[in-house]
Design an enzyme around this catalytic site. Structure first.
Site, short mmCIF file in Angstrom:
data_model
loop_
_atom_site.label_atom_id
_atom_site.label_comp_id
_atom_site.label_asym_id
_atom_site.label_seq_id
_atom_site.Cartn_x
_atom_site.Cartn_y
_atom_site.Cartn_z
CG ASN A 76 -1.77 -1.28 1.25
OD1 ASN A 76 -1.60 -2.07 2.16
ND2 ASN A 76 -2.60 -1.52 0.24
CB VAL A 84 0.63 6.46 2.41
CG1 VAL A 84 -0.15 5.52 3.31
CG2 VAL A 84 2.07 6.59 2.86
CB CYS A 85 -2.82 3.17 -0.97
SG CYS A 85 -4.53 2.74 -1.35
CG LEU A 86 -3.96 4.80 5.89
CD1 LEU A 86 -4.11 3.29 6.13
CD2 LEU A 86 -2.92 5.37 6.82
CG LEU A 120 -0.76 3.14 -3.80
CD1 LEU A 120 -0.26 4.24 -2.88
CD2 LEU A 120 -1.24 3.73 -5.11
#
Length: 188
Positions: A76, A84-86, A120
């Site tokens: 991620n 950051v994929c959060l 990601l």
């Protein structure tokens, strides 16, 4: 309700007064780097990352931009940009959250519980799902190579006066951050 600028000031000060090392950029509080340690009892334990934080003018009503400056192997986190994929930062952000939440809860949870279903870094996600042991070895290799305390002490692209290093060695030793949020050069 306090103004966004007062809240921003308060949140940044709270972060600076905590156990985190915070380096402001251009003497402002809208952009800064935070030294972040991998969570205990995780694959990332012992790793130290420099995380870039950019606060929008509308903070806390709009989420901060968060990115790793030194490389991290995680489904991620984009390996090149450090983005950051959060979900909680990108879509579910609330003014009830603050910067301490990002570093004490959100990022540790991200590292402890990767989501390979929303990657990601597709290579890391595929490796995690198909060969957990090799994935874990690669995470540890990246921690050893890119996430040591010595990698986070200097600002990106900063050199000491008493060191002579070639450009090739320099690109291996230091992560870079540009307007495109580039975390580092691709491995050869």
């Amino acid at each position: 309700m306090s103004s966004p600028s007062k809240r921003r000031d308060m949140d940044v000060m709270k972060l600076m007064m905590s156990d985190y090392t915070v380096e402001t950029i251009n003497d402002g509080i809208n952009e800064f780097n935070v030294e972040f340690h991998g969570p205990k009892e995780s694959l990332y334990e012992g790793g130290v990352w420099k995380v870039r934080v950019e606060l929008p003018d509308a903070y806390p009503y709009k989420s901060p931009s968060i990115g790793f400056l030194n490389k991290i192997y995680h489904p991620n986190v984009d390996e090149m940009s450090g983005s950051v994929c959060l979900d909680v930062i990108n879509q579910s952000w609330s003014p009830m959250f603050d910067l301490l939440n990002v570093f004490e809860v959100f990022l540790p949870q991200l590292l402890l519980y990767p989501n390979p279903g929303d990657p990601l870094n597709a290579d890391a996600a595929a490796l995690m799902m198909n060969d957990k042991k090799q994935y874990e070895e690669k995470v540890k290799e990246y921690c050893e190579r890119y996430a040591k305390k010595s990698n986070t002490i200097k600002a990106p692209n900063e050199e000491s006066d008493d060191e002579e290093i070639s450009e090739d060695e320099d690109s291996d030793r230091h992560s870079t951050f540009s307007e495109d949020n580039v975390a580092g050069d691709a491995d050869p």
